[in-house]
Write an enzyme that holds these catalytic residues in place. Structure first.
Site, mmCIF file in Angstrom:
data_model
loop_
_atom_site.group_PDB
_atom_site.id
_atom_site.type_symbol
_atom_site.label_atom_id
_atom_site.label_comp_id
_atom_site.label_asym_id
_atom_site.label_seq_id
_atom_site.Cartn_x
_atom_site.Cartn_y
_atom_site.Cartn_z
ATOM 1 N N SER A 1 9.792 52.967 -0.794
ATOM 2 C CA SER A 1 9.712 54.064 -1.760
ATOM 3 C C SER A 1 10.384 53.699 -3.070
ATOM 4 O O SER A 1 11.326 52.918 -3.104
ATOM 5 C CB SER A 1 10.336 55.334 -1.184
ATOM 6 O OG SER A 1 11.712 55.337 -1.461
ATOM 7 N N LYS A 2 9.866 54.308 -4.135
ATOM 8 C CA LYS A 2 10.385 54.021 -5.466
ATOM 9 C C LYS A 2 11.887 54.261 -5.533
ATOM 10 O O LYS A 2 12.617 53.572 -6.208
ATOM 11 C CB LYS A 2 9.730 54.952 -6.491
ATOM 12 C CG LYS A 2 8.299 54.629 -6.742
ATOM 13 C CD LYS A 2 7.748 55.563 -7.792
ATOM 14 C CE LYS A 2 6.250 55.601 -7.679
ATOM 15 N NZ LYS A 2 5.606 56.594 -8.462
ATOM 16 N N ARG A 3 12.301 55.289 -4.816
ATOM 17 C CA ARG A 3 13.701 55.691 -4.895
ATOM 18 C C ARG A 3 14.643 54.567 -4.433
ATOM 19 O O ARG A 3 15.708 54.369 -4.967
ATOM 20 C CB ARG A 3 13.929 56.948 -4.055
ATOM 21 C CG ARG A 3 14.730 57.975 -4.786
ATOM 22 C CD ARG A 3 14.866 59.258 -3.985
ATOM 23 N NE ARG A 3 13.672 59.605 -3.246
ATOM 24 C CZ ARG A 3 13.653 59.783 -1.924
ATOM 25 N NH1 ARG A 3 14.749 59.656 -1.216
ATOM 26 N NH2 ARG A 3 12.538 60.134 -1.308
#
Ligand code: GLU
Length: 480
Positions: free
Chosen positions: A248-250
């Site tokens: 995930s980008k996070r």
């Protein structure tokens, strides 16, 4: 002739999963002396992001994946942007309609929803074609009524294909929708454009993410409708993060550029990504250059288990590649040049001597075994470019006698052969003479000269900094 393709949609930066897809296509093609085609699937104008195509190309270039044919290189099967191929899709879909293998579907959105709901209730396949008789269809068509074009999927039987990685895949036709091939505004869907292009571009092997396993049944039906032999399919298992979830980008574990900014070398990332799902049977080797990967890669050694992306492992691969580059005549020059850029950017203004290639070489020699990423030198080796800032409190923690120890050490180092082993043995003598432990003296000297408790080998560090700097810092620290 082996021809593979990487077919991204230009909707953002390249992520790790796509890098792996591109890489496996490249390795497989090059292993067989074939070609890799970069095809940009940009039919969905609303999702396209400006500059995404350029970013994708430059990231591939950085990774050392150079397509043989692409929008920018050109090639005999172009254009390589789907938005420039609408006439081809149109022509193909018309042929299917003429042969009644596809049909115009005039159902409104509401009608489609109603049919789908009814089909869900009865567990039957949606029959979009039931709404209109052929005569009605012809009539609506001649009046130019809005419609999509759907493939006529058989109600009975099964559709199957052999996936190189997943084996035999079989789907009951009763579960495959009459897929839309052409939208009402004349744009092709992914399925149509993808199949038509793979055929038109003479693609022999389709290697892509496992999320397309099911869609491939639709593609096989489409190949059949056209009367074409499908290419060979190989689907790659999804990448997971350490927690077992999707990247995930996070977590900053998605985009290739994130790794790049962190200082991961392209050769290390490529090596790491190659081993996500691919485990060469015939060798225990783990560190590969791109050429070695090309020589060793085979699709048969890709397995179905979903591989886990692990930052710790990336660091290990980078450490190995950094060392390898540093130790090779060609690589070392480029590592030192990168280092020069980093130092200049971080510590400007610095004197020319401090960014001279010779000095940077000496510094890296001291630190190379302690770092995983080149930018680590900025943190671990800051003393090579800026004055340390230690406090009296820090010195006192090491020894309350620190002033005297620093003074005696400075005296000893003032007139000696200033090379690593000699400097260290003189400092040990200071410790012995003063009746303190050697490690106390060495720790104090490190703190005074580098401002840190950790770093490269102390003797070498002092030697590279040189007598003048070392003495200046020892005096300054003794005054605190
Ligand atoms: N454009 C599709 C994607 O972005 C291509 C999938 C395929 O390789 O067929 O993933």
């Amino acid at each position: 002739m082996i021809r593979t393709r990487f077919a991204p949609s230009p909707t953002g930066f390249l992520h790790l999963g796509s890098l792996r897809t591109a890489l496996f296509n490249y390795l497989f093609a090059k292993h067989h002396k074939g070609s890799l085609i970069l095809r940009v699937e940009d039919t969905d104008a609303q999702r396209n992001v400006p500059d995404a195509e350029r970013d994708l190309e430059s990231t591939l270039h950085w990774a050392g994946i150079h397509p043989d044919e692409s929008p920018s290189v050109g090639g005999p099967y172009g254009p390589y942007r789907q938005s420039e191929r609408f006439a081809t899709y149109n022509e193909h879909v018309r042929k299917l309609v003429r042969e009644d293998k596809a049909y115009k579907c005039f159902a409104s959105k509401d009608e489609v929803a109603r049919l789908q709901e009814a089909a869900r209730r009865t567990g039957q396949k949606v029959n979009y074609d039931q709404l209109f008789t052929r005569a009605q269809r012809d009539d609506l068509s001649s009046r130019g009524a809005s419609h999509v074009i759907r493939l006529r999927v058989p109600v009975d039987g099964t559709t199957a294909y052999d996936d190189v990685i997943y084996g035999r895949m079989e789907f009951s036709n009763g579960e495959i929708e009459d897929q839309v091939l052409m939208r009402s505004d004349g744009r092709p869907t992914y399925h149509l454009a993808n199949v038509v292009d793979d055929r038109a571009m003479n693609i022999s092997h389709v290697i892509r993410g496992e999320e397309w396993l099911q869609s491939t049944a639709k593609h096989v039906l489409l190949y059949e409708a056209f009367g074409w032999v499908p290419p060979i399919f190989a689907h790659l298992p999804l990448l997971l993060n350490k927690g077992g979830g999707k990247l995930s980008k996070r977590n900053k574990d998605v985009f290739v550029d994130d790794f790049r900014l962190q200082g991961v070398m392209s050769s290390a990332l490529v090596n790491y990504v190659a081993l996500l799902g691919w485990s060469p049977r015939l060798t225990e080797q783990r560190i590969f250059t791109m050429n070695q990967l090309v020589g060793t890669f085979s699709l048969e050694d890709v397995n179905r288990n979903k591989p886990t992306v692990d930052a710790g492992q990336i660091a290990w691969f980078n450490k190995e590649h950094l060392k390898m580059a540093y130790e090779s005549p060609l690589g070392s020059a480029s590592v030192i040049q990168d280092m020069q850029g980093l130092v200049r950017k971080t510590f400007s203004p610095v004197s020319e001597r401090m960014i001279s290639l010779e000095y940077l070489h000496q510094v890296l020699e001291v630190l190379i075994d302690r770092i995983s990423y080149l930018p680590d030198v900025l943190r671990l080796g800051s003393c090579f470019w800026v004055e340390p800032k230690s406090t009296g409190e820090q010195f006192r923690v090491v020894s309350t006698d620190y002033r005297l120890i620093l003074k005696k050490s400075a005296e000893k180092l003032d007139a000696c052969d200033f090379v690593a082993h000699n400097v260290i043995s003189l400092l040990r003598n200071v410790a012995r003479d003063m009746g303190v432990q050697s490690k106390t003296v060495l720790r104090l000297i490190r703190l005074a000269v580098t401002g840190q408790e950790v770093g490269g080998q102390l003797g070498l560090t002092l030697e590279v900094l040189g007598r003048e700097t070392v003495l200046r810092r020892l005096h300054a620290a003794g005054e605190i």
